[in-house]
Scaffold this active site. Structure first.
Site: not given
Ligand code: ASP
Length: 308
Positions: A170, A199-200, A221-222, A224
């Site tokens: 991301t 969806v993250g 990031t990572g 979610g």
């Protein structure tokens, strides 16, 4: 400006806008557009890794620290620049904040945002290899409503997926402009081989993106699902509000995030920028970095994130 890994490809363009008096919102959008266009980046925009069915579904959000207005889109297909749809939601659809799927695509068409292919041959190949020869691919190809067996296999496959190795992709770009306004843009293709419709945190304000001119801007990031459960970006800004230094604010929010029970245990990372231009970042992963560029710099610099 600061950016997560691979966000550096957009920093010079964003900084050029800031130097000529552009807003933080314009700078972060311009920077993320370049990351979305980068086919070599398999976690953002064109070239992003597809979902289980081989379809690239993109999530993005943008938040303005001056007004705390935001726009976001999720599970968008067929548009290379979801960040521009998110920006248009923020600016032109003020009664809403988050559009998903077909509604987001309809709105993008209405406001004249460019359609385009997002699945590259390389990403399709990675998807084929990623799903393996065990039948899930065949099931995915024959997918139709009510395919109980396919859904069972998909869920088993997700449950068996190990933690992602290497940096999650991301992109987060954060900017502070000459007028003192902060903005954050986030864009992603999400978890590789995700269940369709997943969806993250990148599309969820408070989870993967938060921005408040009074205290600071933060993004994640990572994994979610963890950032959503812990409201991680909002927690970073709360820690800044309480007086924490930037890297410590990120580390504190990540510590709370990483202690949640989770069978997948993928890394989580956060970075933040304050209204007076201080910045910092943290990660649960060794060797994670972020990039920084100031108005006086010709190019970006890579900085280490604090390791949790
Ligand atoms: N945060 C993203 C998501 O969960 C994943 C990533 O950072 O690559 O969708």
């Amino acid at each position: 400006m600061i950016a997560s890994e691979r966000g550096e490809v957009g920093l010079a363009a964003g900084m050029e806008l800031l130097r000529s008096g552009g807003s933080a919102m314009d700078a972060v959008e311009a920077a993320v557009i370049l990351v979305e266009a980068n086919e070599a980046d398999h976690y953002v925009g064109v070239g992003g890794l597809p979902n289980l069915l081989g379809v690239v579904e993109l999530d993005a959000s943008i938040m303005d620290g001056a007004t705390r207005r935001a726009g976001a889109v999720a599970a968008v297909t067929g548009f290379p620049h979801p960040i521009s749809i998110a920006r248009a939601v923020c600016d032109r659809l003020p009664q809403h904040l988050l559009l998903v799927g077909a509604g987001a695509e309809r709105f993008a068409d209405e406001v004249g945002i460019e359609r385009g292919e997002t699945l590259t041959e390389e990403a399709r190949q990675l998807w084929r290899e990623g799903l393996g020869p065990d039948g899930l691919l065949r099931a995915a190809e024959n997918f139709g409503p009510g395919e109980v067996e396919y859904r069972r296999q998909a869920i088993d496959r997700l449950a068996a997926m190990g933690p992602h190795d290497g940096p999650w992709g991301t992109v987060n770009v954060l900017a502070l402009d000459a007028a003192g306004n902060l903005a954050v843009a986030v864009s992603t293709s999400g978890y590789p081989w995700k269940y369709p419709g997943r969806v993250g945190d990148s599309a969820v304000i408070g989870a993967g993106n938060y921005c408040d001119n009074r205290y600071g801007a933060a993004a994640c990031t990572g994994r979610g699902e963890l950032a959503i459960r812990a409201s991680t970006a909002r927690s970073v800004v709360r820690a800044l509000e309480a007086g924490a230094e930037p890297a410590r604010a990120c580390a504190a929010a990540l510590a709370e995030t990483a202690e949640l029970p989770d069978d997948f245990r993928a890394p989580v990372q956060a970075l933040c920028l304050t209204p007076d231009g201080r910045h910092g970042a943290a990660s649960t992963r060794e060797g994670s970095t972020y990039s920084v560029m100031t108005a006086d710099d010709d190019t970006y610099q890579i900085k280490e994130r604090q390791r949790l």
